[in-house]
Every structure is written in structure tokens, then in C-alpha cells.
Design an enzyme around this catalytic site. Structure first.
Site, PDB file in Angstrom:
ATOM      1  CB  THR A  58      -0.924   0.040   1.227  1.00 44.81           C
ATOM      2  OG1 THR A  58      -0.138  -0.010   2.426  1.00 44.81           O
ATOM      3  CG2 THR A  58      -1.914  -1.103   1.199  1.00 44.81           C
ATOM      4  CG  ASN A 108       1.098   3.402   4.442  1.00 42.71           C
ATOM      5  OD1 ASN A 108       0.315   3.050   5.299  1.00 42.71           O
ATOM      6  ND2 ASN A 108       1.809   2.537   3.728  1.00 42.71           N
ATOM      7  CD  GLU A 166      -2.723   0.873   5.232  1.00 41.28           C
ATOM      8  OE1 GLU A 166      -1.680   0.344   4.795  1.00 41.28           O
ATOM      9  OE2 GLU A 166      -3.127   0.701   6.392  1.00 41.28           O
TER      10      GLU A 166
END
Length: 321
Positions: free
Chosen positions: A209, A211, A267
Site C-alpha cells: 500500500t 501510505n 493507505e
């Protein structure tokens, strides 16, 4: 679009202008109607369209403990105003000293001497000057004295029975209803920030992900999982035809309760991509649809099963497959 942060930055002799005044938090569809009005009036008369707005938001100055969260940050607001075709934005610092101006002092210094306004476009509920003493009648009277017309815009629309307003957008976002908020905004709500390092748990689980930093711009909606898009403004500027400029994503907002997290995080997992390196890049997340609330899972296996299901739903919503 020209941007000024003080009256003395306005070029000498700038004008004539058609002006509107407001906080413009979110720049929703109601604001868009007002902005279209000043742009249309300006183009029809050879004038320039100018929006006057404030930073910080007046509520943050007068009621800092009660001020609502802002839908968008200052730079987001300026970018949105630019999209509506205004020639300039005057972003005035809002202080208690500024707020002590009488209605006439504000009108004369800003609208008459500063911007050489020939028309001022306002809503019926306009308030300005010390203690909000200036109203529509006062604006009309001051226009008669100082030589500008006042064009009144009535409430221009509603969605699901609610008047288009920043308050309604804010309430919808805090409920997680990003689709409802988009109906009032006229576009998807966005968050904008730098991609920073997280705990790398997503990568370990097979869902790396991006963030967002804690100082990202934009009102963070209710905790949950959302389908949306990840935009890369810098890449789109340098390589407008790149397929990697706008990417489908499943976006998680919350504290990661399965891992006993404390800090709220935003995220985004770009669907089916594990090769992207976005660290240090400023990205924009467009929130399209709420998929589910945040929940705590009893272990990694049920979490991964749910993440697979989230990705499948986001893919169907965003890509139709």
C-alpha cells in the site's frame, strides 16, 4: 489563474472585476453555480472574474474549539477554484483584526479600491464585516454608494432533499458516504499527500500500500474500505499519456485494529500492482464508493480472504470486471 494573498499584491489598476466572496470549502455544486455566474458576467462585459476567500476559515478564528473539519486544504481549494475559470483568487489572511472591519471598510478597501468591482455576486444569506453586521441589504446599499451592482444567487439545488452546502458534504463524508458527497460536490472527494513509509504489513500480506502522510490535505472520511483512484499529478504533468498516471485502488482508512493499531492511517493498494515505488511522491486519492466498515479480524487468514473480496469489489466498481 492569478493568486494573491494580500490586497497590495493586486496589480495597480486591475479591473474592472466581477467579484464573489466566500469560504468555498469543498467548492461544491452550489459554489460552482456562483463561480459560473461571475465568469459569465465578466466575459460578457470585458471584466475579470475574481473570487475572494479566506485563510484560515473564519470559524477556526472565532470558534477554534468548535470549528468543523475542512473538506479541503488551502491548495486544494485554490486548484478547484482555478478549474472553474476565474481569472484570479484573492486569498486574504483572516484574523481577529481583519474581522473588526466594519462592513463599509471591508467593501471599500477590498471590493472598491482593491479590485475595482463593477458587480458583486452573493447569496441571499451573505454576511460580512464586524459581527457579521453586513447583510444583503447592506451590500446593495453600499453598491449604490460606491458604484457597483449586486447580483443575487438563490439556492441553486439539492440532493436527496438536502441543500447543496459544505455542511452537508462534511456530514456525508464523516458518515463514509463518499458517493453521496460526490453528488453534492459534483466530483469525487479527494485526499492529497506525500506517500510515506508504513509498517510494510500490506506488502507482507501481498497487498503493498501507499501510505499518505499525516498532514495530507482533505477531510478524511469515516473509517472503512473504499474503492477509488490513485492519481499521480507530477507524472501526469511530465508524461500525460502514461497509463500509470491514474490507477484503480482499494483504499483503507482506520487504525488497523487487527494489529492493535492506534494511529489513523490512509493507505491505498493499487489493484494488481506490486511493482510501484511511490515513496516521496505526492498523490491524490479519489474516493468513489464505500465498500465496508473497518473491522477486527481474528488472525491473518480471514483478513486476507476479506482483502481479496475487497479488491474484487473495487475492481468491479472501477473497471467493470
Amino acid at each position: 489563474m492569478q493568486r494573491w494573498r494580500r490586497l497590495d499584491e493586486v496589480p495597480d489598476g486591475y479591473g474592472p472585476t466581477v467579484v464573489t466572496i466566500g469560504s468555498f470549502d469543498g467548492v461544491h455544486r452550489g459554489h460552482a453555480e456562483v463561480l459560473a455566474r461571475i465568469v459569465g458576467r465578466a466575459r460578457g462585459t470585458g471584466a475579470r472574474a475574481v473570487a475572494v476567500t479566506f485563510d484560515p476559515h473564519p470559524a477556526q478564528v472565532h470558534r477554534p474549539d468548535e470549528a468543523p473539519p475542512l473538506i479541503c486544504g488551502t491548495e486544494q481549494r485554490l486548484d478547484l477554484l482555478a478549474r472553474h475559470g476565474v481569472d484570479a483568487v484573492l486569498l486574504l489572511e483572516y484574523t481577529l483584526g481583519f474581522a473588526r472591519q466594519t462592513p463599509e471598510e471591508f467593501v471599500v478597501s477590498c471590493l472598491v479600491e482593491g479590485l475595482h468591482a463593477t458587480t458583486v455576486v452573493v447569496g441571499r444569506d451573505v454576511r460580512f464585516g464586524r459581527d457579521n453586521a453586513g447583510d444583503l441589504d447592506a451590500m446593495v446599499a453600499l453598491g449604490e454608494v460606491h458604484g457597483f451592482d449586486v447580483d443575487v444567487v438563490d439556492d441553486v439545488g439539492e440532493t436527496q432533499g438536502a441543500r447543496w452546502s459544505s455542511t452537508v458534504v462534511r456530514e456525508l463524508l464523516l458518515e463514509g458516504d463518499v458517493a453521496g458527497a460526490a453528488a453534492v460536490l459534483g466530483r469525487s472527494h479527494t485526499l492529497r499527500g506525500e506517500v510515506v513509509h508504513g509498517d510494510a504489513r500490506g506488502r507482507e500480506l501481498g497487498f503493498p500500500t501507499a501510505n499518505l502522510s499525516q498532514d495530507a490535505e482533505g477531510l478524511v472520511p469515516a473509517d472503512g474500505v473504499y474503492a477509488g483512484w490513485l492519481r499521480r499529478p507530477d507524472l501526469l504533468t511530465t508524461r500525460p499519456d502514461t497509463p500509470d498516471g491514474v490507477l484503480p485502488a482499494a483504499i483503507s482508512i482506520g487504525t488497523n485494529p487487527t494489529f492493535d493499531g492506534v494511529q489513523r492511517r490512509v493507505e491505498a493498494y493499487v489493484l494488481d500492482r506490486t511493482d510501484l515505488d511511490l515513496y516521496g511522491e505526492t498523490v491524490v486519492l479519489e474516493l468513489v464508493e464505500h465498500l465496508r466498515p473497518t473491522v477486527r479480524f481474528d488472525g491473518l487468514d480471514p483478513l486476507i480472504v476479506q482483502m481479496d473480496a475487497d479488491v474484487a469489489r473495487a475492481r468491479a466498481i472501477l473497471l467493470g470486471r
